[in-house]
Motif scaffolding. Structure first.
Motif, PDB file in Angstrom:
ATOM      1  N   PHE A  23       7.246   3.781  -6.713  1.00  0.00           N
ATOM      2  CA  PHE A  23       7.123   2.380  -7.134  1.00  0.00           C
ATOM      3  C   PHE A  23       7.716   2.182  -8.529  1.00  0.00           C
ATOM      4  N   GLY A 180       1.731  -2.216  -3.989  1.00  0.00           N
ATOM      5  CA  GLY A 180       3.030  -1.679  -4.365  1.00  0.00           C
ATOM      6  C   GLY A 180       3.976  -2.717  -4.932  1.00  0.00           C
ATOM      7  N   ILE A 184       5.769  -2.642  -8.610  1.00  0.00           N
ATOM      8  CA  ILE A 184       7.228  -2.677  -8.777  1.00  0.00           C
ATOM      9  C   ILE A 184       7.628  -3.819  -9.710  1.00  0.00           C
TER      10      ILE A 184
END
Length: 290
Positions: A23, A180, A184
């Protein structure tokens, strides 16, 4: 998208370090240089003569990842090659909150342009699940074991994001493996923000916490849903964004998923200790407006 951390590493099934690193690299992009101190991530991704890294990667000592990242930034500037290259240090809670804190403090005080990512699995997993200052209250570790006279670690978890914010960092954020896309996006924002920035990732460890290897994301999500792990962003010392959780789940739902807390359910006085952990979650919910 090119995979910047590839398969073939020695991480456990369901490894939190591998997920958090993937990530991180997806947020930072291909034009980055990574520094990793000693720890699970370093050991599992670089068994000589192999590597799982598809970006430039440097192994530092346990205590000096931030100093090495500072040196890389200064060198690139001196050579006129800094450009848009992102410099990212990735360390565990031991290397970040304990052993490396002095170097991190110095780097952030000096204002170096890099991002530090802490993968917080809440103990020294690489060397035998010893307690760190990231270990939560009442968790059992090999150096804070639960037993006849102890419920495990009796110290509160160190508030590392607040410490970094106090250094004047322009951007600090908490993340979780269960979200996730959120991680990110936050890493991308951190690496695009000039100056020293910080990401703190909650990272359940199947080995050290004691849960099935398929449950990493499920355990991580429950920590957020109980309020024990609030997700927020801070800019220039002020909280600017918080992820709401709706109706909180009781902390028991989270604790029951992990063997490091099993003593709370089979030992006299355990209910009172669980209530203390619930109070920690309740305080987070109130403080962050979850």
């Amino acid at each position: 998208m090119k995979h910047l951390l590839v398969s073939g590493h020695r991480g456990c099934a369901g490894c939190c370090d591998a997920m958090a690193t993937k990530f991180t690299l997806m947020g930072a992009g291909e034009d980055c240089i990574v520094v990793s101190p000693t720890g699970c991530l370093e050991v599992m991704t670089t068994p000589f003569p192999e590597t799982s890294w598809n970006v430039p990667w440097i192994h530092s000592l346990f205590e000096n990842a931030a100093a090495v990242a500072s040196g890389i930034e200064a060198a690139l500037k001196a050579l006129g090659k800094k450009g848009n290259t992102r410099i990212v240090a990735i360390g565990g809670d031991g290397a970040t909150m304990d052993i490396g804190l002095q170097a991190i403090s110095g780097a952030f005080e000096r204002g170096h342009d890099f991002t530090y990512v802490c993968i917080d699995n809440e103990a020294y997993m690489n060397t035998g699940v010893q307690r760190s200052s990231g270990t939560p209250f009442n968790a059992s570790t090999t150096t804070s074991p639960a037993g006849k006279v102890s419920f495990g670690n009796q110290r509160p978890k160190k508030n590392m994001p607040a410490i970094i914010a106090a250094h004047g960092s322009p951007y600090v954020a908490t993340t979780s493996l269960a979200y996730g896309k959120d991680m990110i996006a936050k890493v991308k924002k951190a690496t695009e923000t000039p100056g020293p920035t910080y990401i703190h990732c909650h990272a359940p460890c199947t080995t050290g916490w004691g849960f099935d290897t398929s449950k990493t994301v499920e355990v991580a999500r429950m920590a957020v849903k109980t309020g024990l792990w609030p997700l927020f962003e801070m800019e220039n010392g002020e909280i600017t964004k918080v992820r709401k959780i709706g109706t909180p789940s009781p902390v028991e739902d989270y604790l029951k998923m992990q063997s490091r807390f099993k003593h709370l359910f089979n030992k006299e006085g355990g209910a009172e200790e669980i209530a203390k952990i619930q109070a920690i979650a309740d305080k987070n919910i109130e403080h962050y407006g979850l």
